[in-house]
Motif scaffolding. Structure first.
Motif, short mmCIF file in Angstrom:
data_model
loop_
_atom_site.label_atom_id
_atom_site.label_comp_id
_atom_site.label_asym_id
_atom_site.label_seq_id
_atom_site.Cartn_x
_atom_site.Cartn_y
_atom_site.Cartn_z
N VAL A 55 39.55 50.10 44.24
CA VAL A 55 40.66 49.36 43.62
C VAL A 55 41.03 50.00 42.28
CG1 VAL A 55 41.32 47.17 42.57
CG2 VAL A 55 40.14 47.19 44.78
N ILE A 56 40.00 50.30 41.47
CA ILE A 56 40.25 50.92 40.16
C ILE A 56 40.93 52.27 40.33
CG2 ILE A 56 39.12 51.93 38.14
CD1 ILE A 56 37.01 49.66 38.43
N ASP A 57 40.49 53.03 41.33
CA ASP A 57 41.11 54.33 41.61
C ASP A 57 42.58 54.16 41.96
OD1 ASP A 57 41.17 57.15 42.08
OD2 ASP A 57 41.07 56.75 44.23
N ALA A 58 42.88 53.13 42.74
CA ALA A 58 44.27 52.86 43.14
C ALA A 58 45.13 52.50 41.93
CB ALA A 58 44.30 51.73 44.16
N LEU A 59 44.58 51.68 41.05
CA LEU A 59 45.32 51.29 39.85
C LEU A 59 45.58 52.50 38.95
CD1 LEU A 59 43.52 47.91 39.02
CD2 LEU A 59 45.81 48.21 40.00
N ARG A 60 44.60 53.39 38.86
CA ARG A 60 44.78 54.60 38.06
C ARG A 60 45.86 55.51 38.64
NH1 ARG A 60 38.37 56.01 37.06
NH2 ARG A 60 38.08 54.69 35.21
N LYS A 61 46.00 55.48 39.95
CA LYS A 61 46.99 56.34 40.61
C LYS A 61 48.39 55.73 40.61
CE LYS A 61 43.75 58.80 43.61
NZ LYS A 61 43.27 59.02 45.00
N GLY A 62 48.52 54.51 40.07
CA GLY A 62 49.86 53.96 39.92
C GLY A 62 50.13 52.64 40.61
N ALA A 63 49.15 52.08 41.31
CA ALA A 63 49.35 50.77 41.91
C ALA A 63 49.51 49.73 40.80
CB ALA A 63 48.18 50.40 42.81
N VAL A 64 50.43 48.78 40.98
CA VAL A 64 50.65 47.78 39.94
C VAL A 64 49.73 46.58 40.10
CG1 VAL A 64 53.04 48.46 39.58
CG2 VAL A 64 52.52 46.67 41.24
N ASP A 65 49.18 46.40 41.31
CA ASP A 65 48.31 45.24 41.55
C ASP A 65 47.58 45.44 42.88
OD1 ASP A 65 47.09 42.81 41.20
OD2 ASP A 65 48.93 41.61 41.26
N TYR A 66 46.62 44.56 43.15
CA TYR A 66 45.96 44.56 44.45
C TYR A 66 45.74 43.11 44.88
CZ TYR A 66 41.63 43.35 42.03
OH TYR A 66 40.67 42.72 41.27
N ILE A 67 45.69 42.90 46.18
CA ILE A 67 45.50 41.56 46.74
C ILE A 67 44.30 41.60 47.68
CG2 ILE A 67 46.49 39.75 48.21
CD1 ILE A 67 49.26 40.66 47.25
N LEU A 68 43.41 40.64 47.52
CA LEU A 68 42.24 40.56 48.39
C LEU A 68 42.54 39.68 49.60
CD1 LEU A 68 39.40 40.08 45.74
CD2 LEU A 68 39.89 42.14 47.06
N LYS A 69 42.16 40.17 50.78
CA LYS A 69 42.26 39.35 51.99
C LYS A 69 41.04 38.43 52.08
CE LYS A 69 44.42 42.93 54.89
NZ LYS A 69 44.21 43.76 56.10
N PRO A 70 41.21 37.26 52.63
CA PRO A 70 42.50 36.64 52.98
C PRO A 70 43.17 36.07 51.73
CG PRO A 70 40.73 35.13 53.49
CD PRO A 70 40.07 36.39 52.97
N CYS A 71 44.49 36.07 51.69
CA CYS A 71 45.19 35.49 50.55
C CYS A 71 46.14 34.42 51.05
CB CYS A 71 45.96 36.56 49.78
SG CYS A 71 47.36 37.26 50.64
N ASP A 72 46.32 33.38 50.25
CA ASP A 72 47.21 32.31 50.70
C ASP A 72 48.66 32.66 50.36
OD1 ASP A 72 47.76 31.63 48.00
OD2 ASP A 72 46.07 30.24 47.95
N GLU A 73 49.55 31.88 50.89
CA GLU A 73 50.99 32.15 50.77
C GLU A 73 51.45 32.17 49.32
OE1 GLU A 73 55.13 29.93 52.11
OE2 GLU A 73 53.40 29.91 53.47
N GLU A 74 51.00 31.20 48.51
CA GLU A 74 51.46 31.11 47.13
C GLU A 74 50.99 32.30 46.29
OE1 GLU A 74 53.66 29.10 45.62
OE2 GLU A 74 54.00 28.49 47.69
N GLU A 75 49.75 32.73 46.54
CA GLU A 75 49.24 33.89 45.79
C GLU A 75 50.06 35.13 46.12
OE1 GLU A 75 45.22 36.58 45.07
OE2 GLU A 75 45.24 35.05 46.64
N LEU A 76 50.35 35.33 47.40
CA LEU A 76 51.14 36.49 47.81
C LEU A 76 52.52 36.47 47.15
CD1 LEU A 76 51.62 38.99 49.64
CD2 LEU A 76 52.45 37.39 51.40
N ARG A 77 53.17 35.33 47.22
CA ARG A 77 54.52 35.22 46.64
C ARG A 77 54.49 35.45 45.14
NH1 ARG A 77 56.26 30.19 46.87
NH2 ARG A 77 58.46 30.72 46.80
N LEU A 78 53.46 34.91 44.45
CA LEU A 78 53.36 35.06 43.00
C LEU A 78 53.11 36.52 42.62
CD1 LEU A 78 53.17 33.79 40.19
CD2 LEU A 78 50.73 33.42 40.58
#
Length: 353
Positions: free
Chosen positions: A92-115
């Motif tokens: 995850v940290i490697d992804a953020l360093r490469k330019g990802a703005v965020d990450y989501i852990l599965k499973p995630c609920d609808e409100e978290e995804l939308r937010l």
């Protein structure tokens, strides 16, 4: 419910999760492209612009990290959120360093995804707005500098043509040719004005009707030499032009080409009017005006009425020069008539005070 219209690419090899993400985000009004492999995602990225990519990290073939890297190559401004249910924090940290703005852990609920999606897109808009503002600022500054550099030679052309036509009858062979030059120069001035409009500068003449500073109200201060004008401009062609214009009107004129020369001149003679260019090397018009004001105040001499000449914002100049003797500000290129009229206004002001 608030509706959005951004373009989002969802990349997920689990069809059930893919359909779930698509359903949730479509309800919010997003334009969704949903694919189940990295290869398909790259094909769409090359054909269409997306505001956000939502990609699973662990996929067969091209995985989420590779999609992140390729997205940043194809469209650096596109936000990327990675989805994971198995990856370690190092991934995850490697992804953020490469330019990802965020990450989501599965499973995630609808409100978290939308937010998370909304926050990423809001952040992207702010960053893009800041970049556009910076780009516009650079363009604006460049246009301002170019227009200013063009103003001096254009002022010299227009002014000297006006002086030459004064001495010629209209039936003289050279008169019509000079008028063609004048017309062409005025068209160039219109182009410069359009450049100023882009920069947000209005072409106006601002003249103060009231006394410039309180110090001029005192009767203890000596009057300057009546009718003597000092011209200060680093462009010799401009000082010669202004000198010729004003000498034709029988004014006494001295001309210098720097702020330092202006300070030497005022120590030898008191001037009633100073025509001062704002943009000069080493000592600009603001600093020159400040030092002239300080010198005249120490000597208890009435300040001259100073006419500031600029290719930039005249209103801003008068605000900056408040209480330092700035009587008026004029834009380059300026007509001979405008200069003469402003000098006459300054002369009346000096006589009244």
């Amino acid at each position: 419910m608030e509706k959005f219209n951004e373009n989002i690419l969802i990349v997920e090899d689990d069809v059930q999760v893919l359909m779930s993400f698509e359903r949730i985000l479509k309800k919010d009004g997003y334009n969704i492209t949903a694919v189940d492999s990295g290869n398909k995602a790259l094909n769409f990225l090359k054909k269409q612009k997306y505001d956000l990519v939502l990609a699973d990290i662990i996929m067969k073939g091209i995985d989420g990290l590779q999609i992140l890297e390729e997205t940043k190559k194809i469209s650096p401004e596109t936000a990327v959120i990675l989805v994971t249910g198995y990856s370690s924090m190092e991934t995850v940290i490697d992804a953020l360093r490469k330019g990802a703005v965020d990450y989501i852990l599965k499973p995630c609920d609808e409100e978290e995804l939308r937010l998370r999606i909304k926050k990423a897109l809001d952040r992207q808009k702010l960053e893009q707005g800041a970049l556009k503002a910076e780009e516009y600022k650079k363009i604006s500054e460049t246009l301002g500098a170019i227009s200013h550099e063009l103003n001096n030679p254009l002022t010299a052309i227009i002014g000297n043509v006006e002086l030459m036509t004064l001495d010629l009858p209209e039936n003289h062979p050279a008169f019509e040719k000079l008028k063609v030059i004048e017309s062409s120069a005025e068209k160039m001035a219109e182009i410069i004005q359009k450049m100023r409009d882009i920069k947000g500068i209005e072409r106006k003449k601002y003249t103060k009707d009231s006394k410039i500073i309180d110090i001029q109200k005192s009767s203890k201060f000596r009057k300057p030499d009546a009718g003597t004008i000092l011209i200060v401009d680093d462009d010799v062609a401009i000082t010669k032009l202004y000198s010729n214009i004003l000498k034709n009107c029988e004014y006494k004129v001295d001309a210098v080409n720097s702020g330092f020369e202006a300070l030497d001149a005022i120590k030898k003679k008191n001037y009633s009017i100073v025509i001062l260019d704002v943009s000069m090397p080493e000592m600009d018009g603001y600093e020159t005006l400040q030092k002239i004001s300080e010198y005249y105040s120490r000597k208890r001499i009435q300040l001259p009425a100073t006419i500031m000449i600029t290719g930039f914002d005249v209103e801003g100049i008068l605000q900056k020069c408040k209480n330092k003797g700035a009587f008026a500000a004029l834009h380059k290129p300026l007509k001979n008539k405008v200069l003469i009229e402003t000098v006459k206004e300054a002369e009346k002001f000096i006589k009244r005070n």
